[in-house]
Design an enzyme around this catalytic site. Structure first.
Site, PDB file in Angstrom:
ATOM      1  N   HIS A 359       0.801  -1.221   0.000  1.00 38.32           N
ATOM      2  CA  HIS A 359       0.000   0.000   0.000  1.00 38.32           C
ATOM      3  C   HIS A 359       0.836   1.274   0.000  1.00 38.32           C
ATOM      4  O   HIS A 359       0.285   2.359   0.152  1.00 38.32           O
ATOM      5  CB  HIS A 359      -0.906   0.039   1.236  1.00 38.32           C
ATOM      6  CG  HIS A 359      -2.107  -0.841   1.129  1.00 38.32           C
ATOM      7  ND1 HIS A 359      -3.272  -0.455   0.508  1.00 38.32           N
ATOM      8  CD2 HIS A 359      -2.327  -2.105   1.568  1.00 38.32           C
ATOM      9  CE1 HIS A 359      -4.159  -1.429   0.581  1.00 38.32           C
ATOM     10  NE2 HIS A 359      -3.609  -2.448   1.205  1.00 38.32           N
ATOM     11  N   ARG A 549      -5.804  11.097   6.364  1.00 34.00           N
ATOM     12  CA  ARG A 549      -4.744  11.058   7.367  1.00 34.00           C
ATOM     13  C   ARG A 549      -3.786  12.230   7.154  1.00 34.00           C
ATOM     14  O   ARG A 549      -3.491  12.596   6.013  1.00 34.00           O
ATOM     15  CB  ARG A 549      -4.014   9.717   7.244  1.00 34.00           C
ATOM     16  CG  ARG A 549      -2.875   9.494   8.196  1.00 34.00           C
ATOM     17  CD  ARG A 549      -2.471   8.012   8.154  1.00 34.00           C
ATOM     18  NE  ARG A 549      -2.168   7.563   6.814  1.00 34.00           N
ATOM     19  CZ  ARG A 549      -0.941   7.592   6.272  1.00 34.00           C
ATOM     20  NH1 ARG A 549       0.074   8.062   6.966  1.00 34.00           N
ATOM     21  NH2 ARG A 549      -0.730   7.131   5.064  1.00 34.00           N
ATOM     22  N   LYS A 554       0.796  13.988   1.733  1.00 34.56           N
ATOM     23  CA  LYS A 554      -0.571  14.275   1.275  1.00 34.56           C
ATOM     24  C   LYS A 554      -0.785  15.773   1.061  1.00 34.56           C
ATOM     25  O   LYS A 554      -1.786  16.193   0.491  1.00 34.56           O
ATOM     26  CB  LYS A 554      -1.586  13.711   2.266  1.00 34.56           C
ATOM     27  CG  LYS A 554      -1.574  12.176   2.318  1.00 34.56           C
ATOM     28  CD  LYS A 554      -2.564  11.628   3.333  1.00 34.56           C
ATOM     29  CE  LYS A 554      -2.493  10.111   3.426  1.00 34.56           C
ATOM     30  NZ  LYS A 554      -3.046   9.409   2.246  1.00 34.56           N
ATOM     31  N   THR A 656      -8.647   6.254  -1.645  1.00 32.50           N
ATOM     32  CA  THR A 656     -10.042   5.826  -1.784  1.00 32.50           C
ATOM     33  C   THR A 656     -10.985   6.980  -1.497  1.00 32.50           C
ATOM     34  O   THR A 656     -12.108   6.995  -1.972  1.00 32.50           O
ATOM     35  CB  THR A 656     -10.366   4.651  -0.839  1.00 32.50           C
ATOM     36  OG1 THR A 656      -9.951   4.970   0.489  1.00 32.50           O
ATOM     37  CG2 THR A 656      -9.677   3.382  -1.285  1.00 32.50           C
ATOM     38  N   LYS A 660     -14.693   8.171  -3.270  1.00 31.24           N
ATOM     39  CA  LYS A 660     -15.942   8.486  -2.572  1.00 31.24           C
ATOM     40  C   LYS A 660     -16.481   9.834  -3.019  1.00 31.24           C
ATOM     41  O   LYS A 660     -17.687   9.991  -3.274  1.00 31.24           O
ATOM     42  CB  LYS A 660     -15.706   8.478  -1.059  1.00 31.24           C
ATOM     43  CG  LYS A 660     -15.331   7.125  -0.488  1.00 31.24           C
ATOM     44  CD  LYS A 660     -14.704   7.246   0.889  1.00 31.24           C
ATOM     45  CE  LYS A 660     -13.991   5.944   1.268  1.00 31.24           C
ATOM     46  NZ  LYS A 660     -13.105   6.096   2.416  1.00 31.24           N
TER      47      LYS A 660
END
Length: 819
Positions: A359, A549, A554, A656, A660
């Site tokens: 991952h 997170r 990110k 993911t 969504k």
């Protein structure tokens, strides 16, 4: 369509009876939490037959079963999802209405089990939902953390971690299974024992041990009678209290086993910036892996005898990231030491039975355990790992010659560390990435040496999310519109049906309906903010949301820098024309991740500055929503206009959250990273805002060593102004609070390179992309078309599709029909 046998009458009677017998209460005197528990137990009672029948069917058919091993299962609230999958939404609502109970208050009383931290755990939950819906036999296997990861509070703008006591009011969904409890051993000395045939096997002496006790949770499929199981292991002492030690004054020893057990199942991801934290994490990983494998092999022997060469015909262990990698060594241990199977045969069985999902490409996330800790806590497992490593390194010498550097680079044990990713690759028959670009990076860069040896093992399985929770449940307005527009509810279990909306994307009447649903969701979210936080939010502003997170790659920091830049622009040019924007952040930072926690403080300081400046006049608003969890995401996702997916290209494996938001009609602003690449392929470049460097450009710049953030600072007035805001007292009267971030951008900090994740490099491109977002939103027809196309083109990103690929290509699993 199969339904539970529950009628309104049954539901009312069940709720009243459970309140009477469990709490000695009536509807009138019960609390919302007690009513929730009574409803949950009534629903659980109704699925018991299907749950029993499912496992009877598996045994009767001799069906192959996948055991999905994961440190995280971020399930979200159980009740609403169960009601949806049982097709009981209206029945339960009407029954509770007749009892004078508001179903929303009952649902809000259910705690979110804090059993995950982000995409890894939520993906596992989506996969379990799809496995049951598609009829594939499966167990999810993890730990029943009593206090989750933590409950996040914000005090003076800073993250404060507090216990998430989700079990405080009971656990109506979990069923304790004492008959499957297993002893788990730590430490001690390895001793050789000669068996009856003259061969040696190994055991432990002078070890510590705990009991692993499973709690089973139902995983209900949609429109099916299949009920799979989430099995969470809880740790308990073999001996709760050593009276002899207590009487001798050795009080800590008297409760030593109890304290060890409590620590094992207390918290997900304990801080590991100290030796004790590292030891606890390693114990946790072995704890649930060993319990699972011991039980599975015992069950196999009961059903199929002791011919373990057939194990992979009936069992598949899927390792969700490196955390369960000890499965490889533990399966070897049980085969060697319990069933006396020779090494070569045991290794072949293990390799066929284990499969590994990677991952991440972040080196710090590819776990490496110090040999000193590993060998002391798990001495027999360490012996096995060293033997696996010895044999693997011998093969490397055979293939590459005596090349010490090559062997050091690829070895499982090297430089005083045990490399879990290497063990997972060598000990599995399949290694999959979770997006096409992620798998390519694994093959070409991060795991290139292993791909050269084992090309047949590597494959891509792009992640997906369940349309049941992430559309049908969380967005009932859009769900009803889709059902009406497509003519049926088939899309709930076949998301490709959403493509029928494509011809309607330019239809003005449908655009009005679609955007009407979006506006209603934004109003509902605004009302929630007002009641929960006392904050007013303009539902006509652009809802720009980044929830995930908190990690530097990110790049929440990139979005914050853009907000500071917009604030500076408004202060200098109050008359500038742009659409009002509400930025929403929600994220937990790991307890020991100082920089991430400082970024949370920065977001809150920027929010305080922007939201309280009368000159801004409400055109810009910033919110940090504490304690990100599934139930909060279910409110945010349907209301989002803009989805922020802005990680440094090549660093996000898949994502993911991006899926969504896409399914619910949000438009993505993002880099070509993870699943964003495939999302652009599906939706077209006109319906997504892509910016910044590609993964190839990031890699080339990183390898070159030529990146100079000071040049960007000197040449770009906006960047200079943003960074100066960090240190000139605008956000912090002492000037020094955010200097670490300033230094990290320009000079490097704590051994890391300057601007390690290229925030400044991508800043201008991100700013330009955000200007394009503003321009598009000002054209209602264009924006509506983009939003509709995102929903219409999201069919690929169903976890049903992903699971079918796993089942067909990795697990060789067949669906069954429960009779």
């Amino acid at each position: 369509m199969p339904k539970a046998t529950l009628t309104k009458k049954h539901i009312k009677e069940g709720v009243i009876e459970h309140l009477r017998t469990t709490y000695r209460k009536t509807i009138a005197t019960a609390s919302n939490s007690q009513i929730y528990n009574a409803v949950a137990m009534t629903i659980r009672d109704s699925i018991s037959d299907n749950w029993i029948n499912t496992h009877a069917q598996l045994e009767q058919d001799g069906a192959k079963t996948v055991y999905y091993l994961s440190m995280e299962f971020l399930m979200g609230r159980f009740m609403g999802n169960a009601i949806l999958n049982l097709s009981l939404t209206e029945t339960v609502k009407e029954a509770l209405d007749e009892l004078g109970v508001d179903i929303n208050l009952a649902e809000e009383s259910e705690p979110d089990p804090g059993l995950g931290n982000g995409g890894l755990g939520r993906l596992a939950a989506c996969f379990l939902d799809s496995l049951s819906t598609l009829g594939y036999p499966a167990y999810g296997c993890g730990i029943r953390y009593h206090f989750g990861i933590f409950e996040q509070h914000i005090e003076n703008g800073r993250q404060v971690e507090k216990p998430d006591d989700w079990l405080k009011h009971g656990d109506p969904w979990g069923i304790r299974r004492d008959e499957y409890a297993r002893e788990i051993k730590f430490g001690g000395r390895v001793v050789a024992i000669k068996n009856d045939s003259g061969d040696y096997h190994f055991d432990l002496e002078d070890y510590q041990s705990v009991m692993a006790v499973p709690y089973d949770y139902p995983v209900i499929g949609y429109n099916t009678k299949m009920v799979n199981t989430l099995r969470l292991w809880d740790a308990e002492p073999l001996n709760r209290f050593d009276l002899q030690s207590f009487n001798q004054g050795q009080y800590e020893r008297a409760v030593g086993e109890q304290n060890l057990a409590k620590s094992l199942s207390s918290v997900l991801y304990p801080a590991d910036d100290h030796v004790s934290g590292k030891e606890l994490r390693l114990r946790q990983q072995y704890f649930f892996v060993s319990a699972t494998i011991q039980r599975v092999l015992e069950q196999f022997e009961q059903r199929h005898g002791n011919d373990f060469s057939k194990l992979s015909d009936y069992v598949q262990f899927q390792l969700n990231d490196t955390h369960p990698t000890l499965s490889v060594a533990e399966l070897m241990r049980v085969l060697l030491d319990v069933y006396y199977i020779p090494w070569d045969e045991a290794w072949e069985i293990t390799r066929k039975t284990c499969a590994y999902t990677n991952h991440t490409i972040l080196s710090e996330a590819l776990e490496k355990w110090p040999v000193e800790i590993f060998s002391r806590l798990l001495p027999r497992i360490y012996m096995i790992v060293e033997e696996v490593n010895r044999r693997f390194c011998a093969n490397l010498v055979e293939w590459y010659g005596n090349d010490p550097e090559k062997i050091r680079k690829m070895a499982i044990c090297a430089d005083g560390l045990v490399r879990m990713a290497h063990l997972a690759i060598v000990g599995s028959h399949s290694v999959n990435g979770v997006a096409e670009i992620h798998t390519d990076i694994l093959k070409k860069i991060e795991l290139k040496d292993f791909y050269e040896i084992y090309p047949e093992k590597f494959n891509a399985k792009t992640n997906g999310v369940t349309p049941r929770r992430w559309l049908a449940k969380c967005n009932p307005g859009l769900s009803s519109l889709i059902t009406k527009s497509t003519g049926n509810e088939k899309w709930i279990s076949d998301l490709s049906q959403l493509s029928k909306l494509k011809p309607l994307a330019s239809d003005s009447a449908f655009q009005a309906e679609f955007m009407g649903v979006k506006h209603n969701n934004k109003v509902a979210l605004s009302n929630y903010f007002r009641s929960e936080y006392g904050i007013g939010v303009d539902p006509d502003s652009i809802f720009d949301i980044q929830v995930k997170r908190l990690h530097e790659y990110k790049r929440q920091l990139l979005c914050v820098f853009h907000i500071i830049d917009m604030y500076n622009m408004l202060k200098m040019n109050p008359g500038v024309d742009f659409w009002p924007r509400t930025y929403m952040f929600s994220a937990k930072a790991a307890a020991s991740y100082h920089r991430a926690k400082l970024i949370i403080k920065l977001i809150n300081s920027v929010a305080e500055l922007v939201n309280n400046d009368p000159a801004i006049d409400g055109r810009l608003k910033v919110l940090f929503l504490p304690n990100y969890r599934v139930s909060l995401a279910e409110k945010l996702v349907p209301a989002a206009d803009v989805s922020e997916q802005i990680s440094t290209a090549g660093k996000e494996a898949s994502g993911t959250g991006n899926m969504k938001f896409m399914i619910n009609g949000a438009v993505t602003i993002g880099t070509l990273d993870g699943a964003n690449v495939e999302m652009q392929e599906e939706v077209g470049s006109d319906n997504i805002f892509i910016f910044g460097m590609t993964a190839e450009q990031v890699h080339a710049l990183s390898v070159s060593g030529n990146y100079a953030p000071w040049d960007l600072y000197n040449m770009d007035f906006n960047i200079r102004n943003v960074l100066t805001t960090l240190i000139n007292g605008t956000l912090d009267p002492d000037h020094n609070l955010f200097r670490e971030i300033y230094d990290a951008m320009l000079n490097g900090y704590g051994g890391a390179r300057a601007d390690e994740y290229y925030v400044l490099q991508d800043f201008a491109a991100y700013k330009k992309a955000q200007e394009q977002v503003d321009l598009a939103y000002k054209d209602p027809a264009r924006w509506a078309k983009m939003a509709i196309m995102n929903t219409a083109c999201s069919g690929k990103f169903s976890s049903d599709r992903t699971i079918k690929e796993y089942a067909d290509e990795i697990w060789k699993l067949k669906a069954i029909k429960v009779k």
